[in-house]
Write a protein that holds these residues in place. Structure first.
Motif, PDB file in Angstrom:
ATOM      1  N   ILE A  89      12.425  34.490  28.942  1.00 15.19           N
ATOM      2  CA  ILE A  89      12.021  35.385  27.861  1.00 15.19           C
ATOM      3  C   ILE A  89      10.563  35.805  27.996  1.00 15.19           C
ATOM      4  O   ILE A  89      10.194  36.939  27.661  1.00 15.19           O
ATOM      5  CB  ILE A  89      12.303  34.739  26.487  1.00 15.19           C
ATOM      6  CG1 ILE A  89      12.386  35.818  25.401  1.00 15.19           C
ATOM      7  CG2 ILE A  89      11.249  33.693  26.120  1.00 15.19           C
ATOM      8  CD1 ILE A  89      12.909  35.306  24.070  1.00 15.19           C
ATOM      9  N   VAL A  90       9.717  34.913  28.538  1.00 17.26           N
ATOM     10  CA  VAL A  90       8.314  35.269  28.763  1.00 17.26           C
ATOM     11  C   VAL A  90       8.209  36.327  29.855  1.00 17.26           C
ATOM     12  O   VAL A  90       7.430  37.291  29.741  1.00 17.26           O
ATOM     13  CB  VAL A  90       7.482  34.023  29.126  1.00 17.26           C
ATOM     14  CG1 VAL A  90       6.111  34.416  29.656  1.00 17.26           C
ATOM     15  CG2 VAL A  90       7.330  33.125  27.903  1.00 17.26           C
ATOM     16  N   VAL A  91       8.996  36.178  30.910  1.00 13.97           N
ATOM     17  CA  VAL A  91       8.987  37.168  32.003  1.00 13.97           C
ATOM     18  C   VAL A  91       9.488  38.515  31.499  1.00 13.97           C
ATOM     19  O   VAL A  91       8.897  39.568  31.797  1.00 13.97           O
ATOM     20  CB  VAL A  91       9.848  36.679  33.183  1.00 13.97           C
ATOM     21  CG1 VAL A  91      10.035  37.792  34.213  1.00 13.97           C
ATOM     22  CG2 VAL A  91       9.207  35.465  33.839  1.00 13.97           C
ATOM     23  N   ILE A  92      10.561  38.492  30.723  1.00 11.26           N
ATOM     24  CA  ILE A  92      11.102  39.749  30.178  1.00 11.26           C
ATOM     25  C   ILE A  92      10.067  40.433  29.288  1.00 11.26           C
ATOM     26  O   ILE A  92       9.867  41.645  29.370  1.00 11.26           O
ATOM     27  CB  ILE A  92      12.395  39.479  29.393  1.00 11.26           C
ATOM     28  CG1 ILE A  92      13.512  39.084  30.355  1.00 11.26           C
ATOM     29  CG2 ILE A  92      12.808  40.712  28.580  1.00 11.26           C
ATOM     30  CD1 ILE A  92      14.772  38.586  29.671  1.00 11.26           C
ATOM     31  N   ALA A  93       9.389  39.655  28.448  1.00 10.82           N
ATOM     32  CA  ALA A  93       8.364  40.229  27.570  1.00 10.82           C
ATOM     33  C   ALA A  93       7.203  40.787  28.384  1.00 10.82           C
ATOM     34  O   ALA A  93       6.662  41.859  28.065  1.00 10.82           O
ATOM     35  CB  ALA A  93       7.857  39.163  26.599  1.00 10.82           C
ATOM     36  N   ALA A  94       6.821  40.074  29.453  1.00  7.73           N
ATOM     37  CA  ALA A  94       5.704  40.524  30.282  1.00  7.73           C
ATOM     38  C   ALA A  94       6.022  41.830  30.999  1.00  7.73           C
ATOM     39  O   ALA A  94       5.123  42.651  31.233  1.00  7.73           O
ATOM     40  CB  ALA A  94       5.344  39.442  31.295  1.00  7.73           C
ATOM     41  N   LEU A  95       7.292  42.038  31.339  1.00  9.00           N
ATOM     42  CA  LEU A  95       7.696  43.239  32.060  1.00  9.00           C
ATOM     43  C   LEU A  95       8.091  44.385  31.130  1.00  9.00           C
ATOM     44  O   LEU A  95       8.396  45.476  31.599  1.00  9.00           O
ATOM     45  CB  LEU A  95       8.873  42.913  32.996  1.00  9.00           C
ATOM     46  CG  LEU A  95       8.581  41.892  34.117  1.00  9.00           C
ATOM     47  CD1 LEU A  95       9.850  41.597  34.905  1.00  9.00           C
ATOM     48  CD2 LEU A  95       7.470  42.405  35.026  1.00  9.00           C
ATOM     49  N   SER A  96       8.084  44.120  29.842  1.00  5.45           N
ATOM     50  CA  SER A  96       8.455  45.143  28.860  1.00  5.45           C
ATOM     51  C   SER A  96       7.206  45.824  28.315  1.00  5.45           C
ATOM     52  O   SER A  96       6.119  45.240  28.317  1.00  5.45           O
ATOM     53  CB  SER A  96       9.230  44.506  27.698  1.00  5.45           C
ATOM     54  OG  SER A  96      10.421  43.895  28.155  1.00  5.45           O
ATOM     55  N   PRO A  97       7.348  47.054  27.839  1.00  3.99           N
ATOM     56  CA  PRO A  97       6.194  47.774  27.278  1.00  3.99           C
ATOM     57  C   PRO A  97       5.850  47.307  25.864  1.00  3.99           C
ATOM     58  O   PRO A  97       5.886  48.071  24.901  1.00  3.99           O
ATOM     59  CB  PRO A  97       6.661  49.229  27.291  1.00  3.99           C
ATOM     60  CG  PRO A  97       8.140  49.142  27.125  1.00  3.99           C
ATOM     61  CD  PRO A  97       8.552  47.912  27.877  1.00  3.99           C
ATOM     62  N   LEU A  98       5.517  46.018  25.733  1.00  2.00           N
ATOM     63  CA  LEU A  98       5.162  45.449  24.446  1.00  2.00           C
ATOM     64  C   LEU A  98       3.653  45.368  24.312  1.00  2.00           C
ATOM     65  O   LEU A  98       2.926  45.368  25.315  1.00  2.00           O
ATOM     66  CB  LEU A  98       5.756  44.048  24.294  1.00  2.00           C
ATOM     67  CG  LEU A  98       7.275  43.903  24.446  1.00  2.00           C
ATOM     68  CD1 LEU A  98       7.675  42.443  24.294  1.00  2.00           C
ATOM     69  CD2 LEU A  98       8.013  44.766  23.439  1.00  2.00           C
ATOM     70  N   SER A  99       3.164  45.266  23.082  1.00  2.85           N
ATOM     71  CA  SER A  99       1.734  45.072  22.858  1.00  2.85           C
ATOM     72  C   SER A  99       1.371  43.627  23.162  1.00  2.85           C
ATOM     73  O   SER A  99       2.241  42.752  23.270  1.00  2.85           O
ATOM     74  CB  SER A  99       1.377  45.395  21.411  1.00  2.85           C
ATOM     75  OG  SER A  99       1.927  44.424  20.530  1.00  2.85           O
ATOM     76  N   TRP A 100       0.082  43.354  23.265  1.00  2.00           N
ATOM     77  CA  TRP A 100      -0.357  41.978  23.550  1.00  2.00           C
ATOM     78  C   TRP A 100      -0.017  41.046  22.395  1.00  2.00           C
ATOM     79  O   TRP A 100       0.258  39.860  22.608  1.00  2.00           O
ATOM     80  CB  TRP A 100      -1.852  41.941  23.859  1.00  2.00           C
ATOM     81  CG  TRP A 100      -2.747  42.162  22.666  1.00  2.00           C
ATOM     82  CD1 TRP A 100      -3.264  43.346  22.249  1.00  2.00           C
ATOM     83  CD2 TRP A 100      -3.212  41.167  21.743  1.00  2.00           C
ATOM     84  NE1 TRP A 100      -4.028  43.173  21.116  1.00  2.00           N
ATOM     85  CE2 TRP A 100      -4.021  41.828  20.790  1.00  2.00           C
ATOM     86  CE3 TRP A 100      -3.041  39.795  21.643  1.00  2.00           C
ATOM     87  CZ2 TRP A 100      -4.644  41.166  19.740  1.00  2.00           C
ATOM     88  CZ3 TRP A 100      -3.659  39.128  20.597  1.00  2.00           C
ATOM     89  CH2 TRP A 100      -4.452  39.812  19.668  1.00  2.00           C
TER      90      TRP A 100
END
Length: 226
Positions: free
Chosen positions: A42-53
């Motif tokens: 889930i951390v990898v998916i979040a890191a690769l997604s266009p999410l804010s910090w």
């Protein structure tokens, strides 16, 4: 509550058969394996997604809480009876509060709407911090009251339903609700001390509920990043 010479809170027992301990240990090993894999994923998916910090930080906090809770729970429950076990018991009970607050964090960061959402999150973290402090500093006290507080804190999102929970996608909402129900039903087995395999059954409910909540957070992360 007073502590015995070995650090055990008075009134606390650990009378499980070898088969019961093996069954409980198997559930914990499975939980840790799935938890670590899930946290990394889930951390990898979040890191690769266009999410804010802020959103990525919320996911990281959740992942850290997930691994911490499952890891410490496994260590405590599989540790032989000793003074170290009773120290681990404090951390195990305290980290339940961390997991509750940690689960709310990415949901508020990803879908929360304004002051009501962030006010809910702030309140949850303050209550969780107080609960953790009590568990660490006053072991064995208020154990039954703590069960009620766990459940109240876990279901507190209904207070700000429109600002957080109601903004989730239907699949995430259902997973969150089912997880909450599994936790709540599992409490019956947690307090049913005379039931054979009681501890293993309780932890099976916890693992199933945690998996549902993981699915809710993952679904929300993927929806926000699409």
């Amino acid at each position: 509550m007073l502590l015995a010479n070995d650090g055990r809170p008075t009134g606390v027992t650990w009378n499980y058969t070898r088969r019961e301990l093996l069954a409980d240990g198997a559930i914990h090993v499975l939980g840790v394996a799935l938890g670590v894999a899930g946290a990394i994923g889930i951390v990898v998916i979040a890191a690769l997604s266009p999410l804010s910090w802020v959103e990525r930080a919320g996911v990281a906090i959740y992942a850290a809480g997930l691994v911490s809770m499952l890891g410490v729970s496994a260590t405590y429950n599989m540790c032989p009876v000793s003074p170290r076990k009773w120290l681990l018991r404090r951390a195990d009970h305290a980290l339940i509060y961390l997991m509750i607050a940690g689960t709310y964090t990415p949901l508020v960061a990803l879908v929360g709407d304004g002051l009501p959402a962030w006010g809910l999150l702030g309140t949850v973290w303050v209550v969780a911090a107080i609960g953790m402090a009590l568990k660490l500093m006053l072991p064995g006290r208020y154990d039954r009251a703590a069960i009620g507080l766990y459940l109240t804190l876990g279901w507190s999102g209904v207070v700000a339903y429109d600002a957080v929970i109601g903004r989730l996608a239907p699949d995430a909402l259902w997973l969150l609700a089912i997880g909450g129900l599994l936790y709540s039903l599992g409490v019956v087995f947690h307090v049913w001390r005379t039931l054979p395999y009681q501890n293993a059954i309780w932890h099976a409910f916890v693992l199933a509920a945690t998996a549902c909540h993981y699915g809710a957070v993952l679904s929300t992360v993927m929806g926000a990043g699409s």
